[in-house]
Write a protein that holds these residues in place. Structure first.
Motif, PDB file in Angstrom:
ATOM      1  N   ASP A 164      18.494   0.441   5.259  1.00  0.00           N
ATOM      2  CA  ASP A 164      18.749  -0.009   6.623  1.00  0.00           C
ATOM      3  C   ASP A 164      18.446   1.158   7.557  1.00  0.00           C
ATOM      4  O   ASP A 164      19.295   2.004   7.836  1.00  0.00           O
ATOM      5  CB  ASP A 164      20.200  -0.472   6.768  1.00  0.00           C
ATOM      6  N   LEU A 165      17.221   1.218   8.033  1.00  0.00           N
ATOM      7  CA  LEU A 165      16.766   2.360   8.819  1.00  0.00           C
ATOM      8  C   LEU A 165      17.258   2.336  10.261  1.00  0.00           C
ATOM      9  O   LEU A 165      17.075   3.322  10.982  1.00  0.00           O
ATOM     10  CB  LEU A 165      15.225   2.410   8.809  1.00  0.00           C
ATOM     11  N   THR A 166      17.888   1.242  10.695  1.00  0.00           N
ATOM     12  CA  THR A 166      18.426   1.199  12.053  1.00  0.00           C
ATOM     13  C   THR A 166      19.809   1.832  12.149  1.00  0.00           C
ATOM     14  O   THR A 166      20.317   2.010  13.249  1.00  0.00           O
ATOM     15  CB  THR A 166      18.501  -0.252  12.549  1.00  0.00           C
ATOM     16  N   ALA A 167      20.414   2.170  11.001  1.00  0.00           N
ATOM     17  CA  ALA A 167      21.735   2.815  10.991  1.00  0.00           C
ATOM     18  C   ALA A 167      21.580   4.266  10.561  1.00  0.00           C
ATOM     19  O   ALA A 167      20.571   4.665   9.967  1.00  0.00           O
ATOM     20  CB  ALA A 167      22.680   2.082  10.032  1.00  0.00           C
ATOM     21  N   ARG A 168      22.577   5.038  10.867  1.00  0.00           N
ATOM     22  CA  ARG A 168      22.568   6.439  10.460  1.00  0.00           C
ATOM     23  C   ARG A 168      22.874   6.520   8.963  1.00  0.00           C
ATOM     24  O   ARG A 168      23.941   6.121   8.504  1.00  0.00           O
ATOM     25  CB  ARG A 168      23.613   7.221  11.247  1.00  0.00           C
ATOM     26  N   LEU A 169      21.916   7.043   8.208  1.00  0.00           N
ATOM     27  CA  LEU A 169      22.071   7.104   6.755  1.00  0.00           C
ATOM     28  C   LEU A 169      23.057   8.199   6.370  1.00  0.00           C
ATOM     29  O   LEU A 169      23.025   9.303   6.939  1.00  0.00           O
ATOM     30  CB  LEU A 169      20.722   7.376   6.094  1.00  0.00           C
ATOM     31  N   ASN A 203      23.437  -4.754  -2.257  1.00  0.00           N
ATOM     32  CA  ASN A 203      24.088  -3.616  -1.607  1.00  0.00           C
ATOM     33  C   ASN A 203      25.089  -3.002  -2.586  1.00  0.00           C
ATOM     34  O   ASN A 203      26.001  -3.697  -3.057  1.00  0.00           O
ATOM     35  CB  ASN A 203      24.827  -4.068  -0.338  1.00  0.00           C
ATOM     36  N   PHE A 204      24.929  -1.713  -2.897  1.00  0.00           N
ATOM     37  CA  PHE A 204      25.847  -1.099  -3.847  1.00  0.00           C
ATOM     38  C   PHE A 204      26.154   0.330  -3.414  1.00  0.00           C
ATOM     39  O   PHE A 204      25.339   1.010  -2.781  1.00  0.00           O
ATOM     40  CB  PHE A 204      25.257  -1.127  -5.261  1.00  0.00           C
ATOM     41  N   SER A 205      27.362   0.757  -3.762  1.00  0.00           N
ATOM     42  CA  SER A 205      27.832   2.109  -3.438  1.00  0.00           C
ATOM     43  C   SER A 205      28.101   2.948  -4.661  1.00  0.00           C
ATOM     44  O   SER A 205      28.140   4.181  -4.571  1.00  0.00           O
ATOM     45  CB  SER A 205      29.122   2.024  -2.593  1.00  0.00           C
ATOM     46  N   ASP A 206      28.311   2.294  -5.815  1.00  0.00           N
ATOM     47  CA  ASP A 206      28.637   2.996  -7.053  1.00  0.00           C
ATOM     48  C   ASP A 206      27.615   2.613  -8.117  1.00  0.00           C
ATOM     49  O   ASP A 206      27.369   1.419  -8.337  1.00  0.00           O
ATOM     50  CB  ASP A 206      30.050   2.615  -7.512  1.00  0.00           C
ATOM     51  N   PRO A 207      26.987   3.579  -8.796  1.00  0.00           N
ATOM     52  CA  PRO A 207      25.997   3.240  -9.826  1.00  0.00           C
ATOM     53  C   PRO A 207      26.559   2.422 -10.979  1.00  0.00           C
ATOM     54  O   PRO A 207      25.805   1.750 -11.683  1.00  0.00           O
ATOM     55  CB  PRO A 207      25.501   4.608 -10.307  1.00  0.00           C
ATOM     56  N   THR A 220      25.524   4.971  -0.342  1.00  0.00           N
ATOM     57  CA  THR A 220      26.036   6.334  -0.433  1.00  0.00           C
ATOM     58  C   THR A 220      24.962   7.231  -1.044  1.00  0.00           C
ATOM     59  O   THR A 220      23.965   6.754  -1.590  1.00  0.00           O
ATOM     60  CB  THR A 220      27.314   6.389  -1.293  1.00  0.00           C
ATOM     61  N   GLU A 221      25.199   8.541  -0.958  1.00  0.00           N
ATOM     62  CA  GLU A 221      24.239   9.491  -1.518  1.00  0.00           C
ATOM     63  C   GLU A 221      24.182   9.365  -3.044  1.00  0.00           C
ATOM     64  O   GLU A 221      23.104   9.463  -3.647  1.00  0.00           O
ATOM     65  CB  GLU A 221      24.616  10.914  -1.123  1.00  0.00           C
ATOM     66  N   LYS A 222      25.325   9.158  -3.675  1.00  0.00           N
ATOM     67  CA  LYS A 222      25.361   8.985  -5.127  1.00  0.00           C
ATOM     68  C   LYS A 222      24.565   7.753  -5.547  1.00  0.00           C
ATOM     69  O   LYS A 222      23.809   7.783  -6.534  1.00  0.00           O
ATOM     70  CB  LYS A 222      26.814   8.873  -5.589  1.00  0.00           C
ATOM     71  N   ALA A 223      24.709   6.681  -4.793  1.00  0.00           N
ATOM     72  CA  ALA A 223      23.963   5.464  -5.104  1.00  0.00           C
ATOM     73  C   ALA A 223      22.468   5.666  -4.868  1.00  0.00           C
ATOM     74  O   ALA A 223      21.633   5.161  -5.626  1.00  0.00           O
ATOM     75  CB  ALA A 223      24.485   4.311  -4.257  1.00  0.00           C
ATOM     76  N   PHE A 224      22.111   6.421  -3.834  1.00  0.00           N
ATOM     77  CA  PHE A 224      20.693   6.674  -3.567  1.00  0.00           C
ATOM     78  C   PHE A 224      20.069   7.511  -4.680  1.00  0.00           C
ATOM     79  O   PHE A 224      18.939   7.233  -5.122  1.00  0.00           O
ATOM     80  CB  PHE A 224      20.549   7.377  -2.220  1.00  0.00           C
ATOM     81  N   GLN A 225      20.769   8.528  -5.155  1.00  0.00           N
ATOM     82  CA  GLN A 225      20.262   9.337  -6.261  1.00  0.00           C
ATOM     83  C   GLN A 225      20.083   8.493  -7.522  1.00  0.00           C
ATOM     84  O   GLN A 225      19.102   8.638  -8.252  1.00  0.00           O
ATOM     85  CB  GLN A 225      21.223  10.501  -6.534  1.00  0.00           C
ATOM     86  N   ALA A 226      21.039   7.604  -7.781  1.00  0.00           N
ATOM     87  CA  ALA A 226      20.930   6.737  -8.959  1.00  0.00           C
ATOM     88  C   ALA A 226      19.758   5.770  -8.824  1.00  0.00           C
ATOM     89  O   ALA A 226      19.036   5.512  -9.797  1.00  0.00           O
ATOM     90  CB  ALA A 226      22.236   5.973  -9.161  1.00  0.00           C
TER      91      ALA A 226
END
Length: 333
Positions: free
Chosen positions: A131-136, A83-87, A109-115
């Protein structure tokens, strides 16, 4: 072969419960499963794998088929989900790839997803788990998703949390909406279906999973690919990366030659040596020796190496020039 690359594991999981889950997955038809250990980034500098190892399934024919179905355990792999939030927190991914069979990223986060889709090395990571059961906190747009699929990454759809008894209506609604959005963004390509089951009651059969995802827009053929072809590609590629040369060529042992092949090889080498000796003898005697004697007495005689020495190209040219000069003089007289 069918694959389930996400069976939840933690240090609190008992061995008896884990073996029960593995046997039940085998009865459902899964041949290869992966025990998943989740950690939060940043990873420690020293990474150890606490997941227990299981021996490969036995192929002895002494036991009956029914006993094998009840007692056998599928092939078990060990997986890490980060699980990461920062690239910038991904420096230890190469070490994690050496300790685990499969490494997956779960961006927060969106930044982590783009990375994860565009910049994270595909040699260290093979799965993008959400985690598709939570609001992305980001939208699943086609451009980054298709770019990740083109780079060899696969998106994981884990249904276990949505089917768990403790899941509420909001979690199930979020799961349905996120699955529809992911299927549209990837056009059904590059998906891997897994359970993320913490126990045997959260597992479902392959046909049930395909029918469940067909309700939200995933065709049946794509669903079977997500249970067989796509996860198999992940497992095979990860195995080649760890046992092959630069992730391209798999290094295997060279088979030994038989006695007949060795004898044939030795005979061929002797034949080649004899042919070379015969050529040397022909070049050293006969016409070559006569020409060598003439050249020694003619213009290039000073350069000859002996009576039986082979004539060089330079000596042959000088000999031809001398013969031509002699013919011209004879014609003039």
């Amino acid at each position: 072969m069918l694959y389930d690359l996400n069976i939840d594991w933690s240090k609190a999981t008992s061995t008896a419960e884990l073996e029960r889950t593995l046997r039940f997955s085998s009865q459902l038809g899964y041949n290869v499963v992966a025990l998943n250990h989740t950690l939060d980034a940043p990873l420690p500098s020293q990474i150890s794998n606490p997941i227990p190892q299981f021996p490969p399934p036995s192929s002895s024919k002494a036991t009956s088929q029914t006993e094998n179905q009840q007692q056998r355990i599928p092939t078990v792999l060990r997986r890490l989900t980060v699980n990461f939030s920062d690239p910038s927190q991904n420096q230890q991914l190469p070490k994690a790839a050496q300790a685990y069979d499969i490494v997956a990223l779960r961006p927060q986060t969106e930044k982590a997803f783009q990375a994860a889709c565009l910049t994270v090395s595909a040699t260290d990571v093979s799965l993008i788990s959400l985690d598709l059961t939570a609001r992305l906190p980001f939208h699943l747009r086609p451009k980054p998703c298709m770019a990740a699929v083109a780079r060899g990454l696969r998106f994981e759809v884990a249904y276990g949390r949505a089917l768990a008894p403790e899941a509420d209506a909001r979690a199930r609604a979020s799961f349905a909406g996120n699955v529809v959005q992911l299927v549209r963004a990837t056009r059904g390509r590059g998906l891997v279906l897994s359970s993320e089951a913490a126990g045997p009651m959260a597992l479902r059969g392959p046909a049930d999973v395909v029918n469940l995802l067909a309700v939200w827009g995933l065709p049946a053929d794509r669903g079977m690919e997500a249970l067989g072809t796509n996860p198999r590609g992940v497992v095979v590629n990860e195995g080649i990366k760890r046992s092959g040369f630069r992730g391209v060529v798999d290094i295997v042992g060279v088979a030994e030659r038989s006695e007949e092949e060795e004898k044939a090889k030795v005979a061929k080498q002797k034949e080649i040596v004899e042919v070379r000796d015969n050529r040397k003898r022909k070049n050293g005697g006969g016409e070559t020796a006569e020409k060598g004697g003439e050249s020694g007495s003619g213009v290039g005689g000073g350069e000859g190496g002996g009576e039986n020495a082979p004539m060089s190209k330079r000596q042959a040219k000088k000999l031809k020039a001398a013969l031509r000069k002699k013919e011209v003089e004879e014609k003039g007289t």
